[in-house]
Enzyme design. Structure first.
Site, PDB file in Angstrom:
ATOM      1  N   CYS A  41      -6.731   7.677  -0.987  1.00  0.00           N
ATOM      2  CA  CYS A  41      -5.378   7.133  -0.775  1.00  0.00           C
ATOM      3  C   CYS A  41      -4.599   7.819   0.342  1.00  0.00           C
ATOM      4  O   CYS A  41      -4.179   7.166   1.295  1.00  0.00           O
ATOM      5  CB  CYS A  41      -4.579   7.220  -2.063  1.00  0.00           C
ATOM      6  SG  CYS A  41      -5.189   6.090  -3.309  1.00  0.00           S
ATOM      7  N   LYS A  52      -5.779   7.251   4.091  1.00  0.00           N
ATOM      8  CA  LYS A  52      -5.706   5.859   4.554  1.00  0.00           C
ATOM      9  C   LYS A  52      -4.284   5.323   4.496  1.00  0.00           C
ATOM     10  O   LYS A  52      -3.857   4.586   5.378  1.00  0.00           O
ATOM     11  CB  LYS A  52      -6.672   4.983   3.754  1.00  0.00           C
ATOM     12  CG  LYS A  52      -6.087   4.261   2.581  1.00  0.00           C
ATOM     13  CD  LYS A  52      -7.042   3.247   2.012  1.00  0.00           C
ATOM     14  CE  LYS A  52      -6.665   2.880   0.586  1.00  0.00           C
ATOM     15  NZ  LYS A  52      -5.368   2.278   0.409  1.00  0.00           N
ATOM     16  N   LYS A  81     -10.783  16.367  -4.876  1.00  0.00           N
ATOM     17  CA  LYS A  81      -9.970  17.235  -5.746  1.00  0.00           C
ATOM     18  C   LYS A  81     -10.674  17.330  -7.086  1.00  0.00           C
ATOM     19  O   LYS A  81     -11.569  16.530  -7.376  1.00  0.00           O
ATOM     20  CB  LYS A  81      -8.554  16.706  -5.887  1.00  0.00           C
ATOM     21  CG  LYS A  81      -8.440  15.426  -6.665  1.00  0.00           C
ATOM     22  CD  LYS A  81      -6.983  15.143  -6.869  1.00  0.00           C
ATOM     23  CE  LYS A  81      -6.780  13.981  -7.806  1.00  0.00           C
ATOM     24  NZ  LYS A  81      -5.398  13.761  -8.122  1.00  0.00           N
TER      25      LYS A  81
END
Ligand SMILES: NC(=O)c1ccc[n+]([C@@H]2O[C@H](COP(=O)([O-])OP(=O)(O)OC[C@H]3O[C@@H](n4cnc5c(N)ncnc54)[C@H](O)[C@@H]3O)[C@@H](O)[C@H]2O)c1
Length: 425
Positions: free
Chosen positions: A255, A258, A315
């Site tokens: 996310c 982009k 992550k």
């Protein structure tokens, strides 16, 4: 209510499972038959905490299909949760969104299409035109962007900071609001363009904080301050707050990169040069590469050196490697001629990284290594037996790209330790 969700990815599956948990009947549709087969057989195709249990618990209210008609039949709301990856130009690729819009059948009763995919401002208006061109006047359109974070997506969905509903027609927004009954959160009711911008602006604010603290970290390195202490000190200021102030080797994932690029291009396409966001993106690109300089300072030229990358997912808590800093790091190390070995507890490195050896355990990755690089802050790495690691490594060098480890404890084991923005001993 009956809900159809188009897209059985990270967002679609969580959305479907959570709406089923709220008591709605849900059909999730995807174009990838294997994915639907797996879900029907009770297998979860992605790693997301609690998703397996939630899908199982709501088995009776959840159905999976590849068939559009089956998905849409009787639906009150159709969610679009397909991917909107970046194109070569940095603009969002909306082809999957358009495919869904064009697949929607004629209907003689009101259906609301709700957009969960992250899209540029103006997309809702274009979709509305397309629906009208197709004579689908009975199909309403609502922007209902998603703010969940991978790894905590279910908790985020059920306990959001807010629910944003942007509609052309208030009654359509009411339907989407009703669907969320049972979730206690402020509702932001607005126009479609503002809802679209809220999503992009929220992500832009978060990445700006990340690049900000990373630049502070870089200045800390140059001046002898410790960014972890600085973060704590500024985070206590109520006007600033403590979140997203962890310095590291940059943001990644499906996310942030982009969406920041898409907003930058959206601004540019509209004739505006979003200078701050340009800098945020550039800082992040440079940040991912700083590890190389740290390794070279400790090891000299990296050709032939064995470097262990610990963590590959962008992550912890997810197997998602899209735009992960590990990809850039692995590429840079390979181009320097290093031997790269990697480990991650859940991400499938073998399918993303070519020329990189994948180890079964973190200790196995460190066997014979010249340096360890902490790339993802998996708790497993904090708890790793670093004394055993010291025995297995050829050179005791740790570059902690996430400031995860206790520098004193690691140095006491004979390691040369470098974090991000922390003083070098
Ligand atoms: N991943 C996140 O945490 C997150 C958070 C907020 C917003 N978003 C946004 O949500 C959207 C989806 O992201 P994601 O991570 O779930 O993507 P994803 O790639 O995991 O899933 C997308 C799914 O859509 C399917 N698909 C493609 N065309 C389809 C069609 N015509 N009909 C049905 N299914 C189709 C794909 O096969 C895939 O399974 C993106 O716009 C993303 O930016 C993602």
């Amino acid at each position: 209510m009956k809900v159809a969700v188009f897209g059985a990815g990270y967002v679609g599956l969580v959305t479907g499972a959570c709406f089923a948990d709220l008591g709605h009947e849900v059909v999730v549709r995807d174009v990838v038959a294997d994915r639907i087969e797996a879900l029907r057989a009770g297998r979860v195709p992605i790693h997301e905490d609690g998703l397996g249990e939630l899908l199982e618990r709501n088995e009776r209210r959840l159905h999976f299909t590849t068939d559009v008609t089956e998905a849409v039949d009787g639906a009150d709301v159709i969610y679009i949760a397909v991917g909107t990856p970046p194109t070569y130009s940095g603009d969002a690729d909306l082809s999957a969104v358009w495919t869904v819009v064009d697949e929607l059948p004629q209907t003689d009763r009101r259906i609301v299409v709700a957009m969960k995919s992250t899209v540029p401002v103006g997309t809702g208006r274009s979709v509305r035109h397309r629906l009208d061109d197709r004579g689908l006047d009975n199909v309403g359109y609502v922007s209902n962007p998603e703010f969940t974070a991978e790894g905590t997506a279910i908790e985020d969905f059920m306990h959001p900071d807010r629910i944003v509903i942007g509609a052309f027609d208030v009654a359509d927004g009411d339907v989407v609001a009703k669907l969320h009954e049972g979730i206690d959160a402020p509702l932001v009711r607005c126009d479609v363009a503002s809802a679209e911008m809220i999503k992009l602006a929220a992500n832009a604010a978060l990445v700006t904080r990340i690049s900000f603290i990373n630049e502070i970290a870089n200045v800390c390195e140059a001046t002898g301050a410790d960014v972890t202490t600085v973060s704590q000190g500024i985070g206590l200021d109520r006007r600033i707050g403590p979140s997203f102030l962890r310095a590291g080797i940059g943001f990644g994932g499906s996310c942030f990169p982009k969406d920041s690029l898409a907003l930058k291009q959206l601004a540019a396409n509209s004739g505006y040069n979003f200078q701050l966001l340009n800098a945020v993106i550039e800082v992040n690109e440079l940040q991912k590469r700083r590890v190389i300089g740290k390794l070279e300072r400790r090891l000299g030229p990296l050709r032939g050196k064995r470097i262990a990358l610990l963590g590959l997912a962008f992550k912890p808590g997810t197997d998602d490697m899209r735009e992960a800093p590990s990809l850039v790091l692995a590429g840079r190390l390979l181009s320097e001629g290093a031997d790269v070995v990697a480990w991650d507890p859940v991400a499938n490195g073998a399918s993303h990284l070519h020329g990189v050896e994948i180890a079964e355990t973190a200790l196995a990755a460190l066997d014979g290594a010249d340096a360890a690089v902490v790339v993802t802050e998996w708790p497993e790495l904090r708890e790793l037996d670093w004394a055993a690691a010291a025995e297995h490594m050829r050179t005791r060098v740790v570059v902690d790209g996430r400031n995860l480890l206790d520098p004193d404890a690691i140095r006491a084991l004979g390691f040369a330790y470098e974090g991000i923005g922390r003083p070098v001993a």
